[in-house]
Write a protein that holds these residues in place. Structure first.
Motif, PDB file in Angstrom:
ATOM      1  N   ALA A 291       0.959  -1.072  -0.030  1.00 37.34           N
ATOM      2  CA  ALA A 291      -0.096   0.293   0.491  1.00 37.34           C
ATOM      3  C   ALA A 291       0.659   1.697   0.219  1.00 37.34           C
ATOM      4  O   ALA A 291       2.160   1.636   0.839  1.00 37.34           O
ATOM      5  N   ALA A 292       0.503   1.884  -0.767  1.00 35.85           N
ATOM      6  CA  ALA A 292       1.835   3.291  -0.631  1.00 35.85           C
ATOM      7  C   ALA A 292       0.566   4.745  -1.554  1.00 35.85           C
ATOM      8  O   ALA A 292      -0.137   4.434  -2.513  1.00 35.85           O
ATOM      9  N   ASN A 293       0.750   5.955  -1.376  1.00 36.55           N
ATOM     10  CA  ASN A 293       0.788   6.640  -1.937  1.00 36.55           C
ATOM     11  C   ASN A 293       0.528   7.201  -2.752  1.00 36.55           C
ATOM     12  O   ASN A 293       1.656   6.556  -3.445  1.00 36.55           O
ATOM     13  N   VAL A 294       0.341   6.724  -4.645  1.00 37.03           N
ATOM     14  CA  VAL A 294       0.205   6.989  -5.518  1.00 37.03           C
ATOM     15  C   VAL A 294       1.228   8.332  -5.688  1.00 37.03           C
ATOM     16  O   VAL A 294       1.886   7.246  -7.042  1.00 37.03           O
ATOM     17  N   GLU A 295       1.682   9.036  -5.742  1.00 43.39           N
ATOM     18  CA  GLU A 295       2.878   9.771  -4.863  1.00 43.39           C
ATOM     19  C   GLU A 295       3.965   9.321  -5.151  1.00 43.39           C
ATOM     20  O   GLU A 295       5.051  10.083  -5.563  1.00 43.39           O
ATOM     21  N   LYS A 296       4.256   8.160  -3.903  1.00 41.17           N
ATOM     22  CA  LYS A 296       5.412   7.078  -3.846  1.00 41.17           C
ATOM     23  C   LYS A 296       4.979   6.380  -3.833  1.00 41.17           C
ATOM     24  O   LYS A 296       6.225   5.548  -4.781  1.00 41.17           O
ATOM     25  N   ALA A 297       4.032   5.369  -5.210  1.00 39.97           N
ATOM     26  CA  ALA A 297       3.688   4.059  -5.468  1.00 39.97           C
ATOM     27  C   ALA A 297       5.038   3.835  -6.521  1.00 39.97           C
ATOM     28  O   ALA A 297       4.661   4.608  -7.021  1.00 39.97           O
ATOM     29  N   VAL A 298       5.163   2.163  -6.471  1.00 32.37           N
ATOM     30  CA  VAL A 298       6.538   1.705  -7.633  1.00 32.37           C
ATOM     31  C   VAL A 298       5.538   1.027  -8.599  1.00 32.37           C
ATOM     32  O   VAL A 298       4.426   0.524  -7.183  1.00 32.37           O
ATOM     33  N   SER A 299       5.527   0.721  -9.607  1.00 28.46           N
ATOM     34  CA  SER A 299       4.527  -0.513  -9.965  1.00 28.46           C
ATOM     35  C   SER A 299       5.649  -1.202 -11.228  1.00 28.46           C
ATOM     36  O   SER A 299       6.561  -0.899 -11.608  1.00 28.46           O
ATOM     37  N   ARG A 300       5.942  -2.405 -11.043  1.00 33.62           N
ATOM     38  CA  ARG A 300       6.019  -3.080 -13.243  1.00 33.62           C
ATOM     39  C   ARG A 300       4.971  -2.875 -13.801  1.00 33.62           C
ATOM     40  O   ARG A 300       3.567  -3.556 -13.818  1.00 33.62           O
ATOM     41  N   ILE A 301       4.923  -2.655 -15.284  1.00 37.82           N
ATOM     42  CA  ILE A 301       4.549  -2.229 -15.812  1.00 37.82           C
ATOM     43  C   ILE A 301       4.623  -2.690 -16.927  1.00 37.82           C
ATOM     44  O   ILE A 301       5.746  -3.764 -16.717  1.00 37.82           O
ATOM     45  N   SER A 302       3.531  -3.155 -17.805  1.00 35.19           N
ATOM     46  CA  SER A 302       3.655  -3.834 -18.906  1.00 35.19           C
ATOM     47  C   SER A 302       4.519  -3.938 -20.324  1.00 35.19           C
ATOM     48  O   SER A 302       5.412  -2.389 -20.091  1.00 35.19           O
ATOM     49  N   ALA A 303       5.352  -4.743 -20.899  1.00 32.98           N
ATOM     50  CA  ALA A 303       5.998  -4.731 -21.548  1.00 32.98           C
ATOM     51  C   ALA A 303       6.299  -3.513 -22.432  1.00 32.98           C
ATOM     52  O   ALA A 303       5.515  -4.496 -23.422  1.00 32.98           O
ATOM     53  N   PRO A 304       6.964  -2.769 -23.213  1.00 34.68           N
ATOM     54  CA  PRO A 304       6.633  -2.178 -24.334  1.00 34.68           C
ATOM     55  C   PRO A 304       6.051  -3.391 -25.653  1.00 34.68           C
ATOM     56  O   PRO A 304       7.016  -4.219 -25.942  1.00 34.68           O
ATOM     57  N   PRO A 305       5.493  -2.975 -26.895  1.00 32.43           N
ATOM     58  CA  PRO A 305       5.851  -3.969 -27.619  1.00 32.43           C
ATOM     59  C   PRO A 305       6.731  -4.129 -28.843  1.00 32.43           C
ATOM     60  O   PRO A 305       8.180  -3.468 -28.543  1.00 32.43           O
ATOM     61  N   ALA A 306       7.098  -5.506 -29.042  1.00 33.96           N
ATOM     62  CA  ALA A 306       8.399  -5.693 -30.072  1.00 33.96           C
ATOM     63  C   ALA A 306       8.472  -4.489 -30.985  1.00 33.96           C
ATOM     64  O   ALA A 306       7.860  -4.389 -31.839  1.00 33.96           O
ATOM     65  N   ALA A 307      10.017  -4.339 -31.190  1.00 29.20           N
ATOM     66  CA  ALA A 307       9.716  -2.882 -32.052  1.00 29.20           C
ATOM     67  C   ALA A 307      10.110  -3.863 -33.656  1.00 29.20           C
ATOM     68  O   ALA A 307      10.031  -4.843 -34.012  1.00 29.20           O
ATOM     69  N   PRO A 308       9.415  -2.747 -34.473  1.00 30.55           N
ATOM     70  CA  PRO A 308       9.334  -3.122 -35.915  1.00 30.55           C
ATOM     71  C   PRO A 308      10.641  -3.304 -36.778  1.00 30.55           C
ATOM     72  O   PRO A 308      11.626  -3.120 -36.436  1.00 30.55           O
ATOM     73  N   ALA A 309      10.320  -3.573 -37.961  1.00 32.13           N
ATOM     74  CA  ALA A 309      11.353  -3.517 -38.866  1.00 32.13           C
ATOM     75  C   ALA A 309      11.424  -2.154 -39.247  1.00 32.13           C
ATOM     76  O   ALA A 309      11.091  -0.424 -38.725  1.00 32.13           O
ATOM     77  N   GLU A 310      13.290  -2.090 -38.517  1.00 34.75           N
ATOM     78  CA  GLU A 310      14.070  -0.675 -38.608  1.00 34.75           C
ATOM     79  C   GLU A 310      13.921   0.475 -39.586  1.00 34.75           C
ATOM     80  O   GLU A 310      14.441  -0.311 -41.019  1.00 34.75           O
ATOM     81  N   VAL A 311      13.356   1.076 -40.082  1.00 34.11           N
ATOM     82  CA  VAL A 311      13.102   2.370 -41.111  1.00 34.11           C
ATOM     83  C   VAL A 311      13.657   3.317 -40.388  1.00 34.11           C
ATOM     84  O   VAL A 311      13.823   3.425 -39.495  1.00 34.11           O
ATOM     85  N   ALA A 312      14.456   4.341 -41.523  1.00 33.50           N
ATOM     86  CA  ALA A 312      14.437   5.841 -41.313  1.00 33.50           C
ATOM     87  C   ALA A 312      13.443   6.531 -40.250  1.00 33.50           C
ATOM     88  O   ALA A 312      12.426   6.360 -40.615  1.00 33.50           O
ATOM     89  N   MET A 313      13.771   7.071 -39.342  1.00 36.82           N
ATOM     90  CA  MET A 313      12.829   8.541 -39.223  1.00 36.82           C
ATOM     91  C   MET A 313      12.019   9.273 -39.613  1.00 36.82           C
ATOM     92  O   MET A 313      13.283   9.359 -41.269  1.00 36.82           O
ATOM     93  N   HIS A 314      11.310   9.948 -39.938  1.00 34.46           N
ATOM     94  CA  HIS A 314      10.783  10.846 -40.857  1.00 34.46           C
ATOM     95  C   HIS A 314       9.603  11.796 -40.342  1.00 34.46           C
ATOM     96  O   HIS A 314       8.799  10.849 -39.395  1.00 34.46           O
ATOM     97  N   LYS A 315       9.337  12.258 -41.105  1.00 37.37           N
ATOM     98  CA  LYS A 315       8.079  13.313 -40.390  1.00 37.37           C
ATOM     99  C   LYS A 315       7.029  12.867 -40.805  1.00 37.37           C
ATOM    100  O   LYS A 315       7.075  12.475 -41.923  1.00 37.37           O
TER     101      LYS A 315
END
Length: 578
Positions: free
Chosen positions: A232-256
């Motif tokens: 139990a913790a105030n949400v100001e203090k609380a820590v947790s383990r969050i879900s893992a990010p999705p797998a990385a996509p195929a690598e392409v150059a960044m673009h606007k």
């Protein structure tokens, strides 16, 4: 006590500014009268409640070997400058401070760490005098910007604060554990359902901080709890383990990408329906205020997570953090709000990242250009990984850090807060003692607060119905409400007087409704005031029969007058044992 001899008035309607049940009901029952925003007159019935709470507080502290004293509310600026807290409290805007008639700057105490440290450093000189714990019950003053919820968030309130002084960190921890048990005993005796939670130390400072939260849906504070593990913790203090990010996509150059009017994650999901929020990294800009400067700080977080501003404040060591306004956002990004990103920010902006961004690749982020975002961005390739720490706000469904349980978010009202201060104040203020070797050492301190007036309000938030308050018996203004149906009936008066005197002689306080009012009005007032036990003297008084009922509900019972005292004593004993 006869009601006819009391200043007893009740109202049918709640005040227009009442947002919570405790405020509305206390005003309607005549317990509370607003003088100005956040400042109240405590009526006679409420004062009886507060005195009962104070008695429980005193008994448990005295039992634990604590010593009561009384410190002044008026405090000189100099001791606050010594501790290093004056500027922070002034800038936070909660300190009542002004010049006295001699031109010296003073304040009304919101807390008393400086005063108690000054007191002890002049009296305790040797380890042989330790440990010592001192406490007081006193009025505190905090200039709340938005006082609200009646006694929940006022500008003047009754508080118990205690301070322990020890020779070592280990001894301080032992004092802290002892006070934790004192607090548990106090809140149990007050008849409250409560949860101790890990908490942020805030402006008080130190470590090992815990809050005692009264469980209530109307509570101001959000609490992260795990029923399976007990976390139990105030949400100001609380820590947790969050879900893992999705797998990385195929690598392409960044673009606007053109993203007209897409200022939020929800807006972006409409433009990029196949891109999960976990791969949308938002960049939130803050103005951080330090003692000697201001700085713009950008915080990156996953699109499905929120920034915890208390964690950010603590990580930066700042006096205050606040969301950047539009002018500051435009200066730092060159774009309208909603399009900030980590690439191309002004050179003086400090960039941080919440740990939720770790492992996220091929993400979308703001382009620092109005109506534009970058897509397919990779850390390490397109920009360095920023300084990454836990700056996230936990949410329902997160796993506990160990992964053994699931977090849920509940609400509570803070009624107590305990801290391990360490040497924060003693070192800053030169409060030392001679140890066994004759060397001067700073005291290791603990700090322990209870909002006495908040306890009263919290009890109502936890215990009320549509008719009124339902006081826990140990802190009720009176134990028994004695209702005499016809005050002009001599037989009823004689029996009511006998019951009143018998109960009072046994130390049981009685409020005797002897008013010349109809039964309906008396019963409505009895329900509103919420005294736990009710005895009605009516038409069967000649046969020494009365009606017995509890405020918590259930059917009324017909009893012999001789059964009243043992029935009341049994109810009191049961409340004390629970």
């Amino acid at each position: 006590m006869r009601i006819s001899q009391c200043l007893f008035t009740t109202l049918k309607e709640a005040p227009a500014d009442a947002e919570v049940a405790s405020h509305a009901l206390m005003v309607r029952a005549g317990f509370l009268e607003k003088l100005t925003a956040g400042v109240y007159v405590y009526g006679p019935l409420l004062w009886r409640v507060l005195r009962k709470i104070e008695t429980i507080v005193r008994e448990e502290h005295d039992k634990a070997g604590c010593l009561e004293l009384l410190m002044p509310a008026l405090q000189p600026k100099e001791i606050w400058v010594e501790s290093g807290r004056w500027e922070r409290y002034v800038k936070d805007g909660i300190l009542y401070h002004f010049e006295d008639g001699r031109g010296r700057e003073v304040c009304l105490g919101p807390t008393h760490e400086e005063v108690i440290t000054t007191f002890v450093r002049g009296r305790v000189t040797s380890y042989k005098q330790l440990p010592v714990t001192l406490y007081q019950i006193q009025t505190k003053f905090r200039d709340e910007i938005r006082p609200r919820f009646g006694l929940m968030r006022g500008r003047e309130f009754v508080m118990k604060d205690a301070y322990s002084f020890d020779a070592t960190a280990e001894a301080m921890a032992a004092s802290y554990e002892r006070m934790r048990e004192v607090y548990r005993a106090i809140f149990r005796r007050c008849g409250l359902r409560f949860t101790p939670v890990l908490a942020d130390a805030g402006a008080i400072g130190g470590s090992g901080s815990e809050e005692f939260m009264v469980d209530a849906d109307t509570g101001e504070d959000a609490i992260a709890v795990c029923r399976a593990t007990g976390y139990a913790a105030n949400v100001e203090k609380a820590v947790s383990r969050i879900s893992a990010p999705p797998a990385a996509p195929a690598e392409v150059a960044m673009h606007k990408e053109s993203t007209p009017k897409a200022r939020s994650v929800d807006d972006l999901r409409k433009l990029f329906p196949d891109l999960p929020a976990e791969r949308m990294l938002k960049t939130v800009l803050y103005r951080a205020t330090f003692e000697d400067r201001e700085q713009v700080v950008a915080v990156m977080a996953r699109g499905d997570r929120e920034v915890n501003e208390v964690k950010l404040l603590n990580h930066l060591g700042a006096l205050k953090v606040e969301l950047a306004d539009e002018a500051l956002v435009r200066k730092a990004t060159g774009a309208a709000p909603g399009f900030a990103g980590p690439i191309g920010l002004a050179d003086d902006v400090r960039v941080l990242a919440d740990q939720s961004v770790e492992g996220v690749q091929g993400f979308l982020c703001g382009g620092n250009e109005t109506d534009t975002h970058w897509l397919d961005v990779w850390f390490g390739r397109d920009l360095p990984q920023p300084e990454t720490v836990d700056l996230g706000l936990v949410k329902a469904g997160d796993r506990t850090v160990e992964g053994d349980g699931e977090i849920e978010i509940t609400r509570g009202i803070e009624v107590g807060h305990i801290f391990q201060l360490g040497t924060k104040y003693s070192a800053a203020m030169g409060a030392t003692f001679a140890d066994e070797g004759g060397q001067l050492q700073p005291f290791h301190m603990g700090c322990y607060g209870i909002g006495v007036s908040r306890v009263a309000a919290s009890a109502i938030e936890q215990n009320h119905d549509e008719a009124g308050m339902i006081w826990p018996l140990p802190i009720a203004p009176y134990t028994v409400m004695l209702i005499q149906m016809r005050p002009d009936d001599e037989v009823q008066t004689a029996l009511a007087q006998e019951l009143h005197d018998t109960l009072e002689a046994e130390g049981i306080d009685v409020l005797w409704d002897d008013r010349k009012l109809g039964a309906g009005a008396k019963f409505k007032d009895a329900d509103l005031v919420g005294i736990p036990l009710r005895v009605v003297v009516g038409r069967d008084a000649g046969e020494r029969r009365i009606e017995w009922k509890t405020r918590t509900g259930g059917d009324a019972e017909a009893l012999s007058a001789d059964e009243v005292l043992p029935r009341v004593q049994a109810a009191v004993a049961a409340a004390q044992a629970s």
